[in-house]
Design a protein around this motif. Structure first.
Motif, mmCIF file in Angstrom:
data_model
loop_
_atom_site.group_PDB
_atom_site.id
_atom_site.type_symbol
_atom_site.label_atom_id
_atom_site.label_comp_id
_atom_site.label_asym_id
_atom_site.label_seq_id
_atom_site.Cartn_x
_atom_site.Cartn_y
_atom_site.Cartn_z
ATOM 1 N N PHE A 35 0.717 -1.006 -0.042
ATOM 2 C CA PHE A 35 0.004 -0.011 0.035
ATOM 3 C C PHE A 35 0.925 1.435 0.118
ATOM 4 N N PHE A 36 1.064 1.683 -1.129
ATOM 5 C CA PHE A 36 2.053 2.862 -1.413
ATOM 6 C C PHE A 36 3.301 2.790 -0.438
ATOM 7 N N ARG A 51 -8.924 5.238 2.543
ATOM 8 C CA ARG A 51 -7.595 5.049 2.239
ATOM 9 C C ARG A 51 -7.421 6.158 1.166
ATOM 10 N N ASP A 52 -6.508 7.044 1.483
ATOM 11 C CA ASP A 52 -5.767 7.953 0.460
ATOM 12 C C ASP A 52 -4.388 7.298 0.312
ATOM 13 N N MET A 53 -3.491 7.936 0.510
ATOM 14 C CA MET A 53 -1.983 7.434 0.425
ATOM 15 C C MET A 53 -1.598 6.699 1.847
ATOM 16 N N THR A 54 -2.478 7.051 2.865
ATOM 17 C CA THR A 54 -2.292 6.797 4.168
ATOM 18 C C THR A 54 -3.462 5.705 4.710
ATOM 19 N N PHE A 55 -3.400 5.273 5.796
ATOM 20 C CA PHE A 55 -4.580 4.914 6.621
ATOM 21 C C PHE A 55 -5.270 5.903 7.283
#
Lengths: 438, 438
Positions: free
Chosen positions: A145-146, B377-381
Motif C-alpha cells: 500500500f504505497f 484510504r488515500d495514500m495513508t490509513f
C-alpha cells in the motif's frame, strides 16, 4: 376478435421486447417461448392465425438460447409475438442454462432481502475498508500500500464497532478475504460477508436477531419465484426456534478438547439450523467477553449440509481492560486507534458475521460454493485456471464447465453422502460429483 | 387528562427506548430531547407534571451525547419520557456531531436508492472479484495470491460484461482500488464503484439510463429526511435534460490536444450536470467502439464542484476484432477468457461506472471526499495516520478531527473558491478550510 381486428389494434400497442430464449415449444398452430428479458422470465406466444406467414416462419425457426428482438402485443393478459427481428449471432455454445441464471438472480435477491430486512430494523449500511494496515505472515494477502505493509481484510468487525457505537445499529455487506489454502467445497478466498453490530444488545438478543433475519429471508424466498428451487422446508425452519447447544456439552459428547467443531459441524446441525454457544477462549475472537475463566460469550450458527455460516459474540467494551490486552500483545500501535475511537466505555455491544454464500448454499442445496459466482477465487483464478491451457469448453456454465473437472479433482471434502440434497439450482448440469464417498 | 390518569394508563403502554441524545432543551416544566435510536432521530419530551420528582431530576441532568435508556409512553402522538435508567459512561469527547451521523445515514440511503432504482429497471446485482490475475507495474496494489501475481481491481467491467451478456442487465456495487498517488480532494485509493451494463443498449440509451438514475435518486433525496441538507436544486436538476457536449468541441475551445479534461472539468460543468462524449481513443477504454478513426463511443458525466463522476461507453463486441487486438497487445493469455466466455458476437453492449462517493459529494456539497467514510484510504490509513503519533484528539468526527490538519496540509487542490457550496452535512465542525485561495 378476428385476426383483422387484431391487426388494427396492434398498431397502437406493439412494443419491442428483447432477450434470450430460455425455452421454445411448437405445438403447430401456436409457438410458446420463455424469454429472459430485463432479468425476468417472460412468457410469450405466437399464433399462426394472427401472424403474417413469413413472420411466423421466422419466429418458428427461433431456437433455445437465441437472442432475439420481438415485436409483442398484449392480448387478454397474454403477450403475443407479432414479429421478430435480429437474432444475434451466437458463438459456439457459450450460453448458460436457465438454472444457472436463476441461481444468479436468486443470489441477487438474497443480497436485497438481507439489506431490506436489516434496514427495516433500523440498521444503517456503512462501507468499510478492504485494505487494513499491518501484516502478519499468517494473515490474508499481503499488499503493498504505497510502500506500506498492508493486507486484505478478513473481518471488518473493529471498524464496524466504531460506527455502531455512534449510530446504534450498523452493518456492512462487503467482500472479505481469506488466504487459507482450503480446498473444500465451502471455502473461497474471496467471499461476501455480512457483518452486523448493535449497541445495547447481548449475545442472546443478537442471536435472536440473526435467527429472525434468517427466518425472514427464508419466508421471503418461500414467497418468491425461487420457492420451487429451495432445498429446505421453509415452514419447518420458520416454525420452531433454533436449538442452542453449549460448546461444553458438545466437547464432552465428542471429546473435542478445546478444538473447533471441524468435521462434526454438519453432523451436529443435521436436523436443522442451530446455535452453538460459549466457545473456549482459544477459539473465539479476542474481543469476546468471558463467560467464565475458559469460555466466552460467543456463538456459531450451523446450517445443515453447510456447517458454520455465522459467528458472533458479545464484545468486551471495558476500554481499560482492552488497553491492557493490546499492550500485552504488543499491538497497541496497530490497534490503539480502536480504543481512541470508541465513544463509550462499558456498554453492551454485540454482533455477528454471516457468510452470504454459505447461507445461499443451504437455501438452495448447493454442494459446492464455487457454483454461486462464475468468477470465484479459491487458490486459483476461476477464469484463468492453471489446468485450463486454452482448452476451456465453450459451454460456460460456471464451475461445471470451465474448470469443473480440475476443481473436482482438487476437492478435499469431508462431507458424507447423506448431507447432500443436491443443488437444485445449479448442479443439474453435468458437474462431476465431487463428493468423496466415505 | 390528569396526572393520575396518565399514571394508570402508563402501566400498559410503557416501552423502552435506547439511544444517544443528539439535542437536549430545558424550558422548565418540559424537557425536550432528540435521540438517535435504531438509526433514526426520535423526538421525546418529559413533563414535570406527569413525572415522579426524582425521575424528573435524573432526566433533567441528561446532556447532549449521553447514551441513555428511557422508559417512554406514547401520549396523543408524542413520546413522553416516564423514567430514565443507565447513562453510559462516556469517554472524553468521542461522540460525533449529528451532522456527521446524518451524512453516514444519507450515504446508506444513497446506496439503497441506487440499488432499488436499478432493480426496478430489471438489473440484477452480481458480485465480482476484487482480486484480478496478473499485474503491471503501473496498476493498483500488487497482491500475493497464493504465490501468484495479482492486483486489486480498478474496474470490473469485463467481468460484468460476461454476466450481462447472459442476464441482459446486470450491475455491481463494490469497492474499487486505485494506487494513484493523488492528494486531491476527490481521490481515494479505495472507493465505491457502481458498474452497470446492458445488452441492446447504445451509448445514447445508456446515457439516458444514467441520467434517469441520477434524477430518480435526486428526487428520492428531495423527498427524504435529508432534503434540507442537499446542496443542489433538485427541481432544476430533474426538470431539464443534461446537456451533451462533444469532446471535439471542447478540445477546440480549450486547446486540449487529445488530453483529458483535467482541471477544466468543474469549469465545464459549472452550471449543472452534463455529458461529454466521443473522447479520443487514447483517453477512452480499449473496449470502446470507434466513432471515427480517432474518437470513440465513450462519455463522461461531469457534476458541478466534483467533475467526472461517471464514465461509460458502447463496447466493441466483434469477437474476431477483439481477438486480434488482444493478440497484438500480447495479452491473449491474460484476457483470452473474456472472449471465450462471451456467448454472442456483434451484439450491442453498453455500460458505465459511477463513483458513488463523488455523486454524494455533489448531492450534499462535500468539499472533500474524505469526509464521507471515517475509515478512508488515500495514500495513508485514516485511522493510523503517520502524523498521528498518538496525539489524536478524542473528539473524533472523521477527517475533521482525527487527521484533518495533516490531510489539509497535503491537499493539492485545484478548485477555485466559487465551486464550493460548503458541505452542509459534515463540514460545519471545525475542519480547517483546505481550499487553496487562487
Amino acid at each position: 376478435m378476428t385476426p383483422d381486428d387484431t391487426k388494427v389494434n396492434a398498431a397502437e400497442t406493439i412494443t419491442g421486447l428483447e432477450g434470450r430464449v430460455l425455452a421454445a415449444r411448437d405445438i403447430g398452430g401456436i409457438l410458446f417461448f420463455d424469454v429472459l428479458a430485463q432479468n425476468r422470465r417472460v412468457k410469450l406466444l405466437c399464433r399462426r392465425d394472427e401472424t403474417a406467414a413469413e413472420a411466423f416462419a421466422r419466429i418458428r425457426a427461433t431456437k433455445r438460447n437465441d437472442y432475439c428482438r420481438f415485436a409483442v402485443r398484449e392480448c387478454a393478459g397474454e403477450l403475443h409475438i407479432v414479429d421478430q427481428s435480429e437474432t444475434l449471432e451466437r458463438t459456439e455454445g457459450g450460453t448458460w442454462p436457465e438454472e444457472r441464471l436463476q441461481a444468479l438472480r436468486a443470489y441477487s435477491l438474497l443480497l436485497d432481502r438481507l439489506r431490506l430486512r436489516l434496514g427495516e430494523h433500523g440498521f444503517a449500511e456503512v462501507r468499510l475498508p478492504a485494505i487494513h494496515p499491518g501484516a502478519h505472515k499468517k494473515e490474508a494477502f499481503l499488499t503493498n500500500f504505497f510502500g506500506k505493509s498492508a493486507r486484505l481484510t478478513t473481518s471488518n468487525a473493529l471498524y464496524l464497532n466504531v460506527y455502531t457505537a455512534q449510530l446504534g445499529r450498523a452493518y456492512s455487506l462487503q467482500r472479505c478475504f481469506r488466504a487459507e489454502p482450503s480446498k473444500t467445497n465451502r471455502h473461497l478466498a474471496e467471499f461476501d460477508m455480512l457483518e452486523v453490530a448493535a449497541v445495547n444488545e447481548t449475545i442472546t438478543s443478537v442471536m435472536a436477531a440473526l435467527e429472525g433475519l434468517i427466518k425472514d429471508v427464508v419466508g421471503d424466498f418461500a414467497r418468491s419465484e425461487f420457492a420451487s428451487a429451495m432445498a429446505i422446508d421453509a415452514k419447518a425452519v420458520t416454525a420452531a426456534p433454533f436449538p442452542v447447544i453449549d460448546y461444553r456439552e458438545l466437547a464432552a459428547r465428542y471429546c473435542f478438547g478445546g478444538k473447533g467443531l471441524g468435521q462434526r459441524e454438519r453432523e451436529i446441525a443435521e436436523r436443522g439450523p442451530l446455535f452453538v454457544v460459549h466457545f473456549p477462549r482459544s477459539l473465539g475472537s479476542w474481543m469476546a467477553k468471558p463467560v467464565d475463566g475458559e469460555h466466552t460469550l460467543s456463538f456459531n450458527l450451523l446450517l445443515p449440509g453447510v456447517g458454520e455460516a455465522a459467528e458472533g459474540n458479545e464484545k468486551q467494551t471495558d476500554m481499560a481492560l482492552l488497553r491492557q490486552k493490546l499492550k500485552r500483545a504488543n499491538i497497541e500501535s496497530q490497534l490503539g486507534w480502536y480504543l481512541r475511537m470508541m465513544p463509550y466505555t462499558n456498554f453492551s455491544l454485540s454482533g455477528f458475521g454471516l457468510g452470504v454464500e454459505r447461507l445461499f448454499m443451504w437455501l438452495f442445496g448447493c454442494t459446492n460454493i464455487r457454483q454461486i459466482h462464475l468468477f470465484y477465487r479459491d487458490m486459483t483464478f476461476s477464469e484463468t485456471h492453471p489446468h485450463d491451457d486454452g482448452a476451456v469448453t465453450t459451454d460456460i456454465t460456471g464451475i461445471t464447465s470451465i474448470n469443473g473437472i480440475t476443481t473436482c479433482m482438487e476437492m478435499n471434502d469431508d462431507i458424507s453422502e447423506k448431507h447432500y440434497s443436491g443443488n437444485r439450482l445449479a448442479q443439474k448440469h453435468g458437474c462431476r460429483d465431487e463428493r468423496k464417498k466415505d
